[in-house]
Design a protein around this motif. Structure first.
Motif: not given
Ligand code: SF4
Length: 262
Positions: A145-151, A160-168
């Protein structure tokens, strides 16, 4: 519960039909063993072993038949039959490989059978009308579910998720904050089992593909698991998506006051 309910009514027949067919197969197997037992030229020891096998197979068939009856009654009444819980679990777990084998023989797509299994399972979980506190509810998410480009390393710590909106993931964390349940992201079955062991939830909502949900539901047994399949527009295991409303509906199934989040 609109989405879950719709799925339940459209797909469960396939799995239930295959379950009944698997019982017929087992009866045929028992009859073959019986025939071998009474065939002339057998030693006493051979006959005793064969009779033992017959009793074992017949016992299993009886248990599974009770289990299937329990499932049918539960689905029909939308209410669980406590006495038949154990046979139902036996039927679900024991007959599943036979169901898959029968499906293969009939050239039925494995994912269709698994999807049907998940819907039957969900219906049985819903029929339990289990009400628990949010802290006893575990939401298990797949890593894809995590965006593949998320570092950010969110399988180590989902915070650790920054809730940037690029994935759910960010929206799922908002649900966690609103309802107060436990959320974990896993990379596979081993980590999922570890998390289950760690939190010892009374119920689980699992988001995954048909294959992982099927094995996860069986692994977690007897803990009830409500399965929500993810959307795989980019192919399997890559940037998958989930409708947040479906997850929220699933969460509300278990909580005491479904209308008022904490
Ligand atoms: S929402 Fe979270 S996990 Fe998803 S890309 Fe953004 S920071 Fe990464």
């Amino acid at each position: 519960m609109q989405n879950l309910a719709v799925c339940v009514h459209t797909q469960k027949r396939l799995y239930l039909g295959l379950l009944l067919a698997s019982i017929v197969t087992m009866v045929a197997m028992a009859a073959s063993i019986w025939y071998l037992a009474v065939a002339p030229g057998k030693s006493w020891l051979g006959i005793i072993i064969l009779y033992g096998l017959i009793i074992g197979v017949c016992g299993t068939i009886l248990m599974a038949a009770f289990g299937i009856c329990g499932m049918l009654i539960t689905i029909y009444r939308c209410r669980s039959v406590r006495l038949l819980q154990s046979p139902m679990r036996t039927a679900v777990n024991l007959l599943f490989p036979i169901v898959l084998a029968l499906g293969r023989m009939c050239k039925i797509d494995r994912d269709r059978i698994k999807s049907s299994f998940i819907e039957v399972n969900n219906q049985l979980v819903l029929a339990q009308h289990l009400v628990i506190s949010p802290q006893q509810l575990l939401l298990l998410l797949p890593h894809c579910l995590q965006n593949s480009e998320c570092p950010h390393k969110i399988t180590v710590d989902i915070n650790n998720c920054r809730r940037c909106g690029k994935c759910a993931v960010g929206d799922l964390l908002k649900l966690r904050d609103r309802y107060g349940l436990v959320v974990a992201m896993v990379t596979g079955g081993t980590l999922a089992r570890k998390i289950m062991h760690q939190y010892r939830p009374r119920a689980i909502i699992a988001v995954a593909c048909e294959r992982d949900l099927t094995s996860g539901i069986q692994d977690a047994n007897p803990i009830p698991v409500l399965g929500v399949t993810n959307e795989r527009h980019n192919g399997p295991c890559f940037n998958t998506k989930i409708a947040i409303t479906r997850v929220e509906e699933a969460i509300r199934v278990f909580l005491p006051d479904k209308m008022n989040p904490v």
